[in-house]
Enzyme design. Structure first.
Site, PDB file in Angstrom:
ATOM      1  N   CYS A 102       0.854  -1.182   0.000  1.00 61.04           N
ATOM      2  CA  CYS A 102       0.000   0.000   0.000  1.00 61.04           C
ATOM      3  C   CYS A 102       0.892   1.235   0.000  1.00 61.04           C
ATOM      4  CB  CYS A 102      -0.907  -0.011   1.231  1.00 61.04           C
ATOM      5  SG  CYS A 102      -2.020   1.407   1.298  1.00 61.04           S
ATOM      6  N   HIS A 159      -8.451  -3.236  -3.810  1.00 60.68           N
ATOM      7  CA  HIS A 159      -7.648  -2.501  -2.833  1.00 60.68           C
ATOM      8  C   HIS A 159      -8.102  -1.040  -2.755  1.00 60.68           C
ATOM      9  CE1 HIS A 159      -3.688  -1.770  -0.729  1.00 60.68           C
ATOM     10  NE2 HIS A 159      -3.999  -0.540  -1.103  1.00 60.68           N
ATOM     11  N   GLU A 160      -8.277  -0.395  -3.916  1.00 56.68           N
ATOM     12  CA  GLU A 160      -8.671   1.019  -3.923  1.00 56.68           C
ATOM     13  C   GLU A 160     -10.106   1.207  -3.439  1.00 56.68           C
ATOM     14  OE1 GLU A 160      -6.226   2.919  -4.036  1.00 56.68           O
ATOM     15  OE2 GLU A 160      -4.863   1.458  -4.924  1.00 56.68           O
ATOM     16  N   HIS A 210     -10.130   1.252   0.258  1.00 53.29           N
ATOM     17  CA  HIS A 210      -9.765   2.567   0.814  1.00 53.29           C
ATOM     18  C   HIS A 210     -10.985   3.480   0.917  1.00 53.29           C
ATOM     19  CE1 HIS A 210      -5.512   2.573   1.542  1.00 53.29           C
ATOM     20  NE2 HIS A 210      -5.236   2.122   0.327  1.00 53.29           N
TER      21      HIS A 210
END
Length: 187
Positions: A106, A148-149, A152
């Protein structure tokens, strides 16, 4: 502003680290699609490029907004570059669900990588920089990036998906590499 212009303009800024509250709460939906959003997207692309990242979400530069950019390769080694606002993931289920385990890092805790299992295919629905609906189909590392994004934007950092033991090892890796990533990185 068209994608090619979003990719050319913008200035890199420092990346927000995991201990900041903006990374641990859901981001606000994008409701206005215009110059302010386009400037943010330019900054995200420039910062991601400077950090040599696969993707970057707005909270990672301290902006509480549900948008991210990506620039990475899919399972067929095709380069995928773009953005998604207000993403909603469609994950495979049943026999279509295949997990791939790979090292994942990350940009908000640079220099550390841990094995993480994620579906190797994903569909991401959202909006483009003009507010038009888009659907992005990801495979391989691109699928990992989309997940992953989107995490977030839900206030989840990858550490939240690691066991306590793996979390400690991940933090230790970052601490060992931290001198290479000052607080102003990647500027």
């Amino acid at each position: 502003m068209p994608l090619d212009q979003l990719l050319r303009e913008g200035t890199a800024v420092p990346i927000t680290r995991w201990d900041q509250p903006v990374l641990h709460r859901p981001a606000r939906p994008v409701e206005e699609f215009g110059p302010e959003l386009w400037n943010l997207l330019c900054t995200l692309f420039a910062t991601n490029r400077a950090a040599q990242g696969a993707g970057l979400a707005a909270p990672q530069i301290g902006v509480d907004l549900a948008a991210f950019v990506y620039d990475t390769f899919d399972a067929d080694a095709v380069r995928r570059t773009g953005l998604v606002c207000n993403p909603v993931l469609e994950l495979p289920t049943g026999a279509d669900r295949r997990l791939a385990t790979d090292l994942e890092g990350c940009l908000s805790l640079p220099g550390a990588y841990s094995p993480m299992s994620r579906p190797d295919q994903v569909v991401c629905h959202g909006q483009d920089q003009f507010g038009a609906p888009i659907t992005v189909v990801g495979s391989g590392y691109f699928a990992r990036c989309l997940q992953h994004e989107t995490d977030h934007l839900h206030g989840t950092v990858m550490e939240d998906r690691l066991s306590a033991k793996d979390r400690k090892a991940h933090r230790r890796q970052h601490a060992e590499a931290s001198r290479d990533y000052p607080s102003t990185w990647p500027v």
